[in-house]
Design an enzyme around this catalytic site. Structure first.
Site, PDB file in Angstrom:
ATOM      1  CB  CYS A   1      -1.739   7.133   0.982  1.00 23.72           C
ATOM      2  SG  CYS A   1      -3.128   6.357   1.802  1.00 23.72           S
TER       3      CYS A   1
ATOM      4  CD  GLU B   1      -3.038  -1.012   0.473  1.00 23.43           C
ATOM      5  OE1 GLU B   1      -3.234   0.079  -0.090  1.00 23.43           O
ATOM      6  OE2 GLU B   1      -3.775  -1.982   0.324  1.00 23.43           O
TER       7      GLU B   1
END
Ligand code: NAP
Length: 470
Positions: free
Chosen positions: A263, A229
């Site tokens: 993110c 991720e």
């Protein structure tokens, strides 16, 4: 790097933690592997009860957990409390739905007999996690794997050790058997040692491209399944029929939440030319209206960055962007406070050869681009090495969804803020990584989907014309 809490608002070093020893690692893996063997074929009920208890304890200890995260990395106290609640929701979700999600799936086959895919645990999982959501990132891996029956060892970030430690204490207080979750303060070499250990069967990393490459390489060399991720350059597309008031209300939040250190923060605003000027005016007004200050004070609306290192890196990126021709539409002035602040900043006129065009800026800097068609918006959104999330605004949600489908990314939200919820898969494509966390998809990351074909008696007629013996 030392495991240390340095409060990024006061700049005070609050606590330094000792590194884990080889004996600590061995103990974690021995206990974890023993639990895996015990849990592999058993029911999940007991673990579901413990997971509900973990959710309860997250809620009961919300204030102190939130304060610990604020001390560690400086997020706003209200946002820290929201993160604690989200962790409780994730734990409850897997406690409630885990058994169902793990039920065998019958399949239709031409083979003689009945066939199904069973879902089994595989071993100990190593999670390598970042500091920006020091509880949520850990819970995304812990909760599903605890139900699956994969014990977890954590290599948390070196700058939020208080939060990693607190997570472990909650799991213990909830009555989880020793070895279910072990927080380790290990160095990068020890991460490699853990990955190589045969008792470890999976590695989940959330972090930067740099960290991802190193850990994925070690996992690949050891043929260990892994999920990555990684970073993002998420687009926030404003189509020509968007409601600019709705856009204005969401856009600044999508960039400044968690001081822009998400993110999936909207990092590139791609705006139709008819709305471009209005968009810039409203974004600037919202950026100018935030109140920087002590993140523990509920009246503060804008937090410092997590560390001096992060602030210096972002300032260097802004300086390089400006040197390469970007214009500062708003911001980039010194914030007269002791903490590690970067003023909310808006950059325009970013050309393709500007480093800012392709580098993730992990803080409160908005890049704004003007486009003259829907296709140009999609092309610009896709002209990135990353593909994590994204937001799109249109007066017609169906049009928004149609355009969203054309964006090469893992998650798109139409006419709304991006959210992470336990039932929604989280993850990206391209250099944003691979695999998914959360939801049913995330739960299967480190599951052995084992095929069982059950016949009453052997049958060598081979009616399917396939190989009888492989
Ligand atoms: P990072 O530097 O890669 O650190 C993440 C974790 O990896 C930390 O625990 C770090 O440990 C560890 N690590 C880094 N290099 C390593 C190596 N060579 N060997 C073993 N472990 C290593 O990332 P970050 O700067 O903390 O986090 C920000 C990045 O994460 C951004 O790019 C952001 O977009 C991304 N992110 C992605 C998601 C997602 O779900 N896709 C979510 C949040 C953040 P140390 O702290 O000890 O260095």
């Amino acid at each position: 790097m030392a495991y240390q809490t340095i409060n990024p608002y006061t700049n005070e070093t609050i606590k330094t933690y000792d590194f884990s020893t080889p004996a600590d690692i061995e103990k974690a893996l021995t206990l974890g592997y023993g639990l895996y063997k015990k849990w592999r074929d058993g029911p999940v009920d007991e673990r579901a009860k413990i997971l509900h208890k973990i959710a309860d304890l997250f809620r009961q200890h919300e204030d102190e957990l939130a304060k610990t995260a604020v001390n560690d990395m400086g997020k706003l106290i209200g946002e820290a409390k929201g993160e604690v609640e989200l962790c409780a929701m994730i734990a409850d979700y897997y406690a409630d739905h885990g058994a169902d999600l793990l039920k065998p799936t019958p399949i239709t086959t031409r083979a003689t007999g009945e066939a199904q895919i069973e879902k089994h645990s595989t071993g100990v999982i190593l999670a390598v996690e970042p500091w920006n959501f020091p509880y949520y990132q850990v819970m995304r891996v812990f909760a599903p794997n605890f139900i699956v029956g994969n014990p977890m060892v954590l290599k948390g970030p070196s700058n939020t050790p208080g939060s990693s430690d607190a997570f472990g204490k909650i799991v213990t207080e909830a009555g989880a058997p020793e070895g279910s979750f072990t927080n380790l303060f290990v160095n990068y070499d020890q991460v490699g040692t853990i990955i190589a250990d045969p008792r470890v069967q999976g590695v989940a990393l959330t972090g930067s491209e740099r960290g991802g490459r190193a850990v994925a390489k070690a996992a690949g060399e050891n043929l260990k399944k892994n999920t990555m991720e990684l970073g993002g350059m998420d687009a926030f597309i404003v189509l020509d029929d968007a409601d600019i008031d709705q856009v204005a209300d969401i856009a600044w939040r999508a960039r400044l939440y968690n001081a822009g250190q998400v993110c999936t923060s909207s990092k590139r605003f791609i705006v139709a030319d008819n709305l471009y000027d209005q968009f810039l005016t409203t974004l600037k007004a919202h950026f100018a209206a935030v109140t920087p200050g002590d993140p523990m004070d509920p009246k503060t609306t804008f937090a410092p960055m997590n560390s001096k290192r992060a602030k210096d890196k972002l300032q260097d990126q802004i300086d390089r962007a400006v040197k390469a021709g970007a214009k500062v539409y708003y911001g980039n002035e010194k914030v007269d406070l002791p903490g590690q602040f970067i003023q909310p900043t808006i950059l325009t006129d970013i050309s393709k050869d500007n480093p800012a065009y392709s580098e993730e800026m992990f803080g409160p800097v908005a890049q704004v681009y003007k486009v003259s068609s829907e296709q140009e918006a999609v092309d610009l959104a896709n002209d990135s090495d990353f593909g994590l999330g994204g937001i799109i605004f249109s007066g017609d949600p169906d049009r928004g969804a149609r355009v969203a489908s054309k964006v090469e990314t893992g998650m798109m939200f139409v006419n709304n803020f991006m959210t992470s919820l336990p039932e929604q898969p989280f993850g990206g494509v391209k250099k944003s990584g691979y695999g998914r966390e959360l939801s049913q998809l995330g739960m299967m990351a480190f599951v052995n989907e084992e095929l069982i074909v059950k016949a009453q008696k052997p049958d060598l007629s081979n009616p399917a014309g396939g190989l009888a013996v492989v």
